[in-house]
Write a protein that holds these residues in place. Sequence first.
Motif, PDB file in Angstrom:
ATOM      1  N   ASN A   1       0.833  -1.201   0.000  1.00 28.71           N
ATOM      2  CA  ASN A   1       0.000   0.000   0.000  1.00 28.71           C
ATOM      3  C   ASN A   1       0.867   1.250   0.000  1.00 28.71           C
ATOM      4  O   ASN A   1       1.921   1.281   0.630  1.00 28.71           O
ATOM      5  N   VAL A   2       0.380   2.260  -0.700  1.00 25.42           N
ATOM      6  CA  VAL A   2       0.984   3.586  -0.681  1.00 25.42           C
ATOM      7  C   VAL A   2      -0.136   4.552  -0.344  1.00 25.42           C
ATOM      8  O   VAL A   2      -1.223   4.484  -0.932  1.00 25.42           O
ATOM      9  N   TYR A   3       0.115   5.455   0.609  1.00 25.35           N
ATOM     10  CA  TYR A   3      -0.933   6.359   1.073  1.00 25.35           C
ATOM     11  C   TYR A   3      -0.355   7.751   1.313  1.00 25.35           C
ATOM     12  O   TYR A   3       0.715   7.888   1.905  1.00 25.35           O
ATOM     13  N   SER A   4      -1.068   8.757   0.850  1.00 26.31           N
ATOM     14  CA  SER A   4      -0.654  10.136   1.096  1.00 26.31           C
ATOM     15  C   SER A   4      -1.892  10.973   1.386  1.00 26.31           C
ATOM     16  O   SER A   4      -2.858  10.955   0.628  1.00 26.31           O
TER      17      SER A   4
ATOM     18  N   ASN B   1       6.966  17.831  -9.823  1.00 31.09           N
ATOM     19  CA  ASN B   1       7.283  16.982  -8.671  1.00 31.09           C
ATOM     20  C   ASN B   1       6.131  16.057  -8.304  1.00 31.09           C
ATOM     21  O   ASN B   1       6.361  14.946  -7.816  1.00 31.09           O
ATOM     22  N   LEU B   2       4.909  16.484  -8.556  1.00 36.10           N
ATOM     23  CA  LEU B   2       3.760  15.600  -8.345  1.00 36.10           C
ATOM     24  C   LEU B   2       3.876  14.378  -9.253  1.00 36.10           C
ATOM     25  O   LEU B   2       3.742  13.237  -8.814  1.00 36.10           O
ATOM     26  N   TYR B   3       4.156  14.605 -10.525  1.00 40.13           N
ATOM     27  CA  TYR B   3       4.305  13.509 -11.487  1.00 40.13           C
ATOM     28  C   TYR B   3       5.436  12.568 -11.057  1.00 40.13           C
ATOM     29  O   TYR B   3       5.269  11.344 -11.046  1.00 40.13           O
ATOM     30  N   ARG B   4       6.567  13.128 -10.691  1.00 38.68           N
ATOM     31  CA  ARG B   4       7.713  12.309 -10.255  1.00 38.68           C
ATOM     32  C   ARG B   4       7.359  11.476  -9.028  1.00 38.68           C
ATOM     33  O   ARG B   4       7.736  10.306  -8.936  1.00 38.68           O
ATOM     34  N   THR B   5       6.635  12.061  -8.102  1.00 37.70           N
ATOM     35  CA  THR B   5       6.260  11.358  -6.881  1.00 37.70           C
ATOM     36  C   THR B   5       5.277  10.234  -7.181  1.00 37.70           C
ATOM     37  O   THR B   5       5.396   9.131  -6.628  1.00 37.70           O
ATOM     38  N   LEU B   6       4.317  10.485  -8.060  1.00 36.88           N
ATOM     39  CA  LEU B   6       3.366   9.433  -8.426  1.00 36.88           C
ATOM     40  C   LEU B   6       4.068   8.299  -9.155  1.00 36.88           C
ATOM     41  O   LEU B   6       3.784   7.123  -8.909  1.00 36.88           O
TER      42      LEU B   6
ATOM     43  N   GLN C   1      -4.849  11.770  -1.388  1.00 36.73           N
ATOM     44  CA  GLN C   1      -5.819  12.833  -1.180  1.00 36.73           C
ATOM     45  C   GLN C   1      -5.194  14.125  -1.688  1.00 36.73           C
ATOM     46  O   GLN C   1      -4.053  14.447  -1.359  1.00 36.73           O
ATOM     47  N   LEU C   2      -5.947  14.827  -2.521  1.00 38.79           N
ATOM     48  CA  LEU C   2      -5.521  16.135  -3.018  1.00 38.79           C
ATOM     49  C   LEU C   2      -6.672  17.122  -2.838  1.00 38.79           C
ATOM     50  O   LEU C   2      -7.832  16.728  -2.733  1.00 38.79           O
ATOM     51  N   MET C   3      -6.353  18.390  -2.854  1.00 39.41           N
ATOM     52  CA  MET C   3      -7.368  19.413  -2.667  1.00 39.41           C
ATOM     53  C   MET C   3      -8.301  19.493  -3.872  1.00 39.41           C
ATOM     54  O   MET C   3      -7.878  19.362  -5.011  1.00 39.41           O
ATOM     55  N   ASN C   4      -9.565  19.756  -3.577  1.00 35.95           N
ATOM     56  CA  ASN C   4     -10.578  19.936  -4.605  1.00 35.95           C
ATOM     57  C   ASN C   4     -10.563  21.400  -5.049  1.00 35.95           C
ATOM     58  O   ASN C   4     -10.825  22.300  -4.260  1.00 35.95           O
TER      59      ASN C   4
END
Length: 100
Positions: free
Chosen positions: A9-12, A23-28, A44-47
């Motif tokens: 599992n990976v959770y953020s 950096n979001l792309y690299r992290t994903l 979870q990301l902001m709406n």
Amino acid sequence: PFKDNTFDNVYSYSVLQHLSSFNLYRTLKSSQRVLKDGGFAKFQLMNIFALRNLYIQIKRGFRKPIDFEVRYHNISRLSKVFNKIFKEVKISNCSFFTQA
């Protein structure tokens, strides 16, 4: 750095929205790399359209975020990015009135 296929599992929660698009792309991509086949990832990301977030964006004049300020990615763009990286993707909205 973790080895490939290490985690079930990976959770953020409330972290990735602080990263630039690059950096979001690299992290994903890194998250997918360390996830075992059949593993589960949840982010979870902001709406962008949540009322609280619209207030924050108005307050800062809709300028681009700086430093560690929250980035508001739109759902269709996030969907494209996630579908490029992960096999099965489900995006859901948990609230329009709070920030999630």
